[in-house]
Design a protein around this motif. Structure first.
Motif, PDB file in Angstrom:
ATOM      1  N   TYR A 392     -90.538  23.532 -41.485  1.00 48.88           N
ATOM      2  CA  TYR A 392     -91.879  24.113 -41.507  1.00 48.88           C
ATOM      3  C   TYR A 392     -92.414  24.054 -42.943  1.00 48.88           C
ATOM      4  CZ  TYR A 392     -90.726  26.093 -36.932  1.00 48.88           C
ATOM      5  OH  TYR A 392     -90.364  26.254 -35.618  1.00 48.88           O
ATOM      6  N   PHE A 393     -93.675  23.766 -43.073  1.00 44.89           N
ATOM      7  CA  PHE A 393     -94.263  23.677 -44.407  1.00 44.89           C
ATOM      8  C   PHE A 393     -95.711  24.127 -44.350  1.00 44.89           C
ATOM      9  CE2 PHE A 393     -95.038  19.633 -42.357  1.00 44.89           C
ATOM     10  CZ  PHE A 393     -96.341  19.325 -42.699  1.00 44.89           C
ATOM     11  N   ARG A 394     -96.209  24.531 -45.496  1.00 45.51           N
ATOM     12  CA  ARG A 394     -97.616  24.842 -45.642  1.00 45.51           C
ATOM     13  C   ARG A 394     -98.091  24.313 -46.986  1.00 45.51           C
ATOM     14  NH1 ARG A 394     -98.713  31.188 -47.122  1.00 45.51           N
ATOM     15  NH2 ARG A 394     -97.071  31.473 -48.697  1.00 45.51           N
ATOM     16  N   VAL A 395     -99.308  23.803 -46.994  1.00 47.08           N
ATOM     17  CA  VAL A 395     -99.929  23.213 -48.177  1.00 47.08           C
ATOM     18  C   VAL A 395    -100.879  24.242 -48.771  1.00 47.08           C
ATOM     19  CG1 VAL A 395    -101.238  21.264 -49.080  1.00 47.08           C
ATOM     20  CG2 VAL A 395     -99.755  20.956 -47.088  1.00 47.08           C
ATOM     21  N   LEU A 396    -100.755  24.471 -50.074  1.00 48.68           N
ATOM     22  CA  LEU A 396    -101.602  25.438 -50.767  1.00 48.68           C
ATOM     23  C   LEU A 396    -102.273  24.762 -51.953  1.00 48.68           C
ATOM     24  CD1 LEU A 396     -98.556  27.040 -50.212  1.00 48.68           C
ATOM     25  CD2 LEU A 396    -100.170  28.927 -50.391  1.00 48.68           C
ATOM     26  N   SER A 397    -103.381  25.333 -52.394  1.00 46.52           N
ATOM     27  CA  SER A 397    -104.099  24.848 -53.568  1.00 46.52           C
ATOM     28  C   SER A 397    -104.207  25.974 -54.590  1.00 46.52           C
ATOM     29  CB  SER A 397    -105.496  24.346 -53.180  1.00 46.52           C
ATOM     30  OG  SER A 397    -106.277  25.400 -52.633  1.00 46.52           O
ATOM     31  N   GLU A 449    -103.895  33.855 -43.013  1.00 45.06           N
ATOM     32  CA  GLU A 449    -102.556  33.290 -43.084  1.00 45.06           C
ATOM     33  C   GLU A 449    -101.752  33.726 -41.871  1.00 45.06           C
ATOM     34  OE1 GLU A 449    -100.651  34.303 -46.697  1.00 45.06           O
ATOM     35  OE2 GLU A 449    -102.294  33.610 -47.993  1.00 45.06           O
ATOM     36  N   LEU A 450    -100.708  32.965 -41.580  1.00 49.31           N
ATOM     37  CA  LEU A 450     -99.796  33.301 -40.487  1.00 49.31           C
ATOM     38  C   LEU A 450     -98.729  34.263 -41.002  1.00 49.31           C
ATOM     39  CD1 LEU A 450     -99.243  29.775 -38.868  1.00 49.31           C
ATOM     40  CD2 LEU A 450    -100.857  31.556 -38.175  1.00 49.31           C
ATOM     41  N   GLU A 451     -98.448  35.299 -40.232  1.00 54.78           N
ATOM     42  CA  GLU A 451     -97.393  36.226 -40.619  1.00 54.78           C
ATOM     43  C   GLU A 451     -96.023  35.564 -40.553  1.00 54.78           C
ATOM     44  OE1 GLU A 451     -97.638  39.675 -38.228  1.00 54.78           O
ATOM     45  OE2 GLU A 451     -99.568  40.361 -39.073  1.00 54.78           O
ATOM     46  N   ASP A 452     -95.830  34.707 -39.570  1.00 49.95           N
ATOM     47  CA  ASP A 452     -94.572  33.986 -39.417  1.00 49.95           C
ATOM     48  C   ASP A 452     -94.892  32.503 -39.377  1.00 49.95           C
ATOM     49  OD1 ASP A 452     -92.061  33.078 -38.955  1.00 49.95           O
ATOM     50  OD2 ASP A 452     -91.807  34.024 -36.981  1.00 49.95           O
ATOM     51  N   ILE A 453     -94.312  31.744 -40.301  1.00 53.94           N
ATOM     52  CA  ILE A 453     -94.640  30.320 -40.383  1.00 53.94           C
ATOM     53  C   ILE A 453     -94.149  29.554 -39.164  1.00 53.94           C
ATOM     54  CG2 ILE A 453     -92.545  29.624 -41.619  1.00 53.94           C
ATOM     55  CD1 ILE A 453     -94.300  27.790 -43.329  1.00 53.94           C
ATOM     56  N   SER A 454     -93.174  30.130 -38.428  1.00 53.52           N
ATOM     57  CA  SER A 454     -92.706  29.454 -37.215  1.00 53.52           C
ATOM     58  C   SER A 454     -93.731  29.492 -36.093  1.00 53.52           C
ATOM     59  CB  SER A 454     -91.388  30.083 -36.736  1.00 53.52           C
ATOM     60  OG  SER A 454     -91.574  31.438 -36.388  1.00 53.52           O
ATOM     61  N   ASP A 455     -94.822  30.278 -36.253  1.00 55.10           N
ATOM     62  CA  ASP A 455     -95.881  30.271 -35.249  1.00 55.10           C
ATOM     63  C   ASP A 455     -96.603  28.936 -35.179  1.00 55.10           C
ATOM     64  OD1 ASP A 455     -95.277  32.865 -34.649  1.00 55.10           O
ATOM     65  OD2 ASP A 455     -96.850  33.750 -35.891  1.00 55.10           O
ATOM     66  N   ARG A 457     -95.247  26.202 -34.476  1.00 54.53           N
ATOM     67  CA  ARG A 457     -94.672  25.496 -33.322  1.00 54.53           C
ATOM     68  C   ARG A 457     -94.439  26.500 -32.195  1.00 54.53           C
ATOM     69  NH1 ARG A 457     -89.035  23.727 -32.347  1.00 54.53           N
ATOM     70  NH2 ARG A 457     -89.074  21.881 -30.980  1.00 54.53           N
ATOM     71  N   ILE A 458     -93.243  27.030 -32.083  1.00 51.46           N
ATOM     72  CA  ILE A 458     -92.902  28.093 -31.138  1.00 51.46           C
ATOM     73  C   ILE A 458     -92.187  29.167 -31.925  1.00 51.46           C
ATOM     74  CG2 ILE A 458     -91.598  28.709 -29.079  1.00 51.46           C
ATOM     75  CD1 ILE A 458     -91.918  25.874 -28.107  1.00 51.46           C
ATOM     76  N   PRO A 459     -92.665  30.384 -31.952  1.00 52.95           N
ATOM     77  CA  PRO A 459     -92.013  31.434 -32.745  1.00 52.95           C
ATOM     78  C   PRO A 459     -90.562  31.616 -32.332  1.00 52.95           C
ATOM     79  CG  PRO A 459     -94.159  32.165 -31.945  1.00 52.95           C
ATOM     80  CD  PRO A 459     -93.865  30.868 -31.254  1.00 52.95           C
ATOM     81  N   GLY A 460     -89.725  31.923 -33.322  1.00 51.37           N
ATOM     82  CA  GLY A 460     -88.304  32.106 -33.032  1.00 51.37           C
ATOM     83  C   GLY A 460     -88.027  33.330 -32.203  1.00 51.37           C
ATOM     84  N   THR A 461     -88.932  34.312 -32.231  1.00 48.97           N
ATOM     85  CA  THR A 461     -88.738  35.544 -31.453  1.00 48.97           C
ATOM     86  C   THR A 461     -89.319  35.445 -30.049  1.00 48.97           C
ATOM     87  OG1 THR A 461     -90.791  36.448 -32.389  1.00 48.97           O
ATOM     88  CG2 THR A 461     -88.724  36.934 -33.547  1.00 48.97           C
ATOM     89  N   PHE A 462     -89.940  34.328 -29.699  1.00 48.23           N
ATOM     90  CA  PHE A 462     -90.571  34.204 -28.380  1.00 48.23           C
ATOM     91  C   PHE A 462     -89.491  33.906 -27.331  1.00 48.23           C
ATOM     92  CE2 PHE A 462     -92.555  31.527 -25.113  1.00 48.23           C
ATOM     93  CZ  PHE A 462     -93.491  32.435 -24.641  1.00 48.23           C
ATOM     94  N   LYS A 463     -89.511  34.670 -26.228  1.00 42.09           N
ATOM     95  CA  LYS A 463     -88.529  34.508 -25.157  1.00 42.09           C
ATOM     96  C   LYS A 463     -89.178  34.404 -23.781  1.00 42.09           C
ATOM     97  CE  LYS A 463     -84.931  37.021 -27.663  1.00 42.09           C
ATOM     98  NZ  LYS A 463     -83.975  38.149 -27.642  1.00 42.09           N
ATOM     99  N   GLY A 464     -90.484  34.272 -23.713  1.00 42.20           N
ATOM    100  CA  GLY A 464     -91.160  34.186 -22.427  1.00 42.20           C
ATOM    101  C   GLY A 464     -91.197  32.788 -21.882  1.00 42.20           C
ATOM    102  N   ASP A 465     -91.933  32.647 -20.762  1.00 43.44           N
ATOM    103  CA  ASP A 465     -92.091  31.341 -20.128  1.00 43.44           C
ATOM    104  C   ASP A 465     -93.311  30.604 -20.635  1.00 43.44           C
ATOM    105  OD1 ASP A 465     -89.847  31.873 -18.665  1.00 43.44           O
ATOM    106  OD2 ASP A 465     -90.983  32.724 -16.969  1.00 43.44           O
TER     107      ASP A 465
END
Length: 557
Positions: A392-397, A449-455, A457-465
């Motif tokens: 995961y990456f984010r570009v900043l200026s 900004e995103l609180e969790d950078i994994s958002d 793609r698919i958050p690591g804490t997500f367990k739903g369908d």
């Protein structure tokens, strides 16, 4: 004159593995005649030939013993001039330890009457002459030439010694990056810092009865040597070419001939063979030492482990709104993956300014990174392939007020096939509607900004369908280009071919997958189709299921 003048008085560079103390130079100077006595024939005036002069035979026959001299000079060998002899003979003039040493040597030399030189003398690396060596005009260079800025700075750098106390190496925390370097800053920052020793071979070309005047001293040859075995000689040895032409200044413009020859004693056959044996023994011992560090066995991971090594590079980023970009990236390891405890899985690149390339502004980072991870399958009954690490990456200026803005988010799934991969990832950033949000982003630097950078793609804490992003507004920004070199290492890759297993494990599937890049997608599609078929089968009536099972039994029979 039968032979022509040698006009190539440039600097020659040599590299030697031998010690520079073994260097010997044979130098010979010979007065030809006064420049006023040169005779030019009309044929030469019609067709001049550079450096070829005809001498008056009456004048050339009156050459005295003081008109020529030949000496063999060693490296840093001190030969005193007539001016130094007259100066250091007085003990009250000598103040420094070097001058007192010169005084003792001159007194001993005058007592024994064993002075070898008459006109030719030397300035070693310890003499004061070397302080203005770059500004001294050699007799072989035009008088209009001036030393460059780099030559003047290098005259001071040359006196740095390896054994001196090193300067303060603390890097100031402020202004690590100079955004607008001045011309003076660039001049002062591009100087070679290699310590170098210098020696000058001089000549007193004044009249025989007026030796010892500083204005009659001329540089015949300059030798420089550094600690890397590089030797610079200016001018170069004659090497069978004609002599160098020397012409003095003043009212009586005398013309001299200069011959330079390498008189170093060549190594004999026995010493050469002994030196070669010593080098072979040294190289053999160094090879054995390296082999002892590496070991004889090929390093393999433990059984049941897959080792993944990724050597990557962030090549460039393009298509972003603002300048002065940098990238923050994090590597996420899924379940059953682990890494070395001392390894950092997060890093930040340097700040890079963009340049116009076509229609886009491109920032070239060329930032290398590498990581090593291990995979171990705990449940061998599960047939699906493992999930691969995600970058995961984010570009900043960064602006001139040290405020940063988020330019885009993106992710990269590490390729499942080994080899070299060049991947370009598109990025996006959260968008907040309204003019106030854009004004805040421009003036203050803040942005959603995103609180969790994994958002991304698919958050690591997500367990739903189902993962819903309804109402989440985004804006496509630019792209980042990566270059990845992946290596997969597992003991099962070799054991699968040796034992010819009937049922392949997950690691064996990875070994086959490394040979066929499409197997991973095929198996995943097969698992999804099988799951849908089971769900459809459960929704059918009971009697139809029994009929279908009977048909399956007959077909298998």
């Amino acid at each position: 004159m039968a032979d022509g003048w040698c006009t190539d008085s440039g600097e020659a560079v040599y590299r030697s593995h031998d010690a520079v103390k073994n260097l010997k130079i044979r130098i010979r100077i010979e007065r030809v005649t006064s420049a006023a006595a040169l005779v030019h024939h009309p044929e030469q005036q019609q067709r001049p030939e550079r450096g070829v002069l005809e001498l008056n035979p009456l004048i050339s026959q009156t050459r005295s013993t003081s008109d020529e001299e030949e000496l063999v000079v060693g490296w840093q060998e001190k030969l005193f001039s007539q001016y130094e002899v007259d100066l250091y003979q007085t003990e009250s003039v000598c103040q420094t330890p070097l001058e007192k040493q010169y005084h003792a040597e001159i007194v001993e030399m005058e007592r024994c009457k064993r002075r070898l030189n008459h006109r030719i003398f030397t300035y070693t690396d310890f003499d004061r002459f070397t302080n203005w060596e770059e500004q001294a005009q050699s007799l072989l260079t035009p008088s209009q030439s001036r030393p460059t800025f780099l030559a003047e700075r290098m005259a001071n750098v040359r006196h740095r010694r390896q054994d001196r106390r090193p300067a303060d190496t603390n890097i100031p925390k402020a202004r690590l990056v100079v955004w607008e370097p001045s011309r003076e800053f660039m001049k002062g920052s591009h100087i070679v810092n290699t310590p170098m020793q210098t020696m000058h071979i001089m000549a007193d070309l004044g009249p025989a009865r007026k030796l010892g005047l500083k204005e009659n001293e001329y540089v015949l040859c300059t030798i420089k040597a550094d600690s890397n075995g590089v030797l610079m000689v200016k001018p170069d040895f004659n090497n069978g070419r004609g002599p160098y032409r020397l012409e003095t200044d003043g009212e009586k413009r005398d013309v001299w001939r200069l011959f330079l020859e390498n008189a170093s004693v060549p190594i004999n056959v026995e010493e050469k063979q002994r030196e070669q044996r010593m080098y072979r023994d040294l190289y053999s011992r160094h090879k054995d030492y390296l082999s002892s560090l590496v070991g004889q066995d090929f390093e393999t991971p433990p059984p049941g482990y897959l080792r993944l090594i990724v050597n990557g590079e962030i090549i460039s980023a393009q298509g972003y709104e603002y300048d002065n970009l940098y990238i923050h990236f994090i590597l996420e390891l899924p379940n059953n993956w682990s890494s070395v405890p001392s390894q950092s899985l997060s890093c930040v690149t340097q700040t890079c300014r963009t340049r116009e390339l076509g229609e886009d502004n491109v920032a070239f980072f060329s930032y290398p990174f590498s990581f090593e991870s291990f995979f171990r399958k705990e449940d061998e009954s599960e047939e699906s392939l493992p999930q691969w690490p995600v970058l995961y990456f984010r570009v900043l200026s960064l602006d001139s007020w040290q405020r940063y803005r988020t330019e885009g988010y993106g992710y990269l799934v590490i390729p499942a096939t080994p080899g070299s991969h060049r991947v370009t990832c598109q990025t996006w950033r959260p968008l907040q509607t309204g003019t106030m949000a854009e004004l805040r982003r421009f003036f203050i630097g803040g942005a959603p900004e995103l609180e969790d950078i994994s958002d991304v793609r698919i958050p690591g804490t997500f367990k739903g369908d189902r993962l819903s992003r309804f109402g989440f507004r985004t804006q496509t920004t630019g792209s980042v280009t990566f270059n990845l070199n992946c290596i997969q290492h597992a003991r099962a890759f070799v054991e699968a071919n040796a034992l010819k297993k009937r049922r392949q494990t997950v690691l064996d599937q990875l070994g086959g997958h490394s040979q066929k890049g499409s197997v991973y997608n095929v198996l995943e599609a097969f698992q999804r189709a099988r799951k849908r078929m089971q769900e459809a089968r459960e929704s059918l009536p009971r009697d139809l299921i029994n009929t279908t099972g009977a048909l399956d039994t007959e077909s298998s029979a």
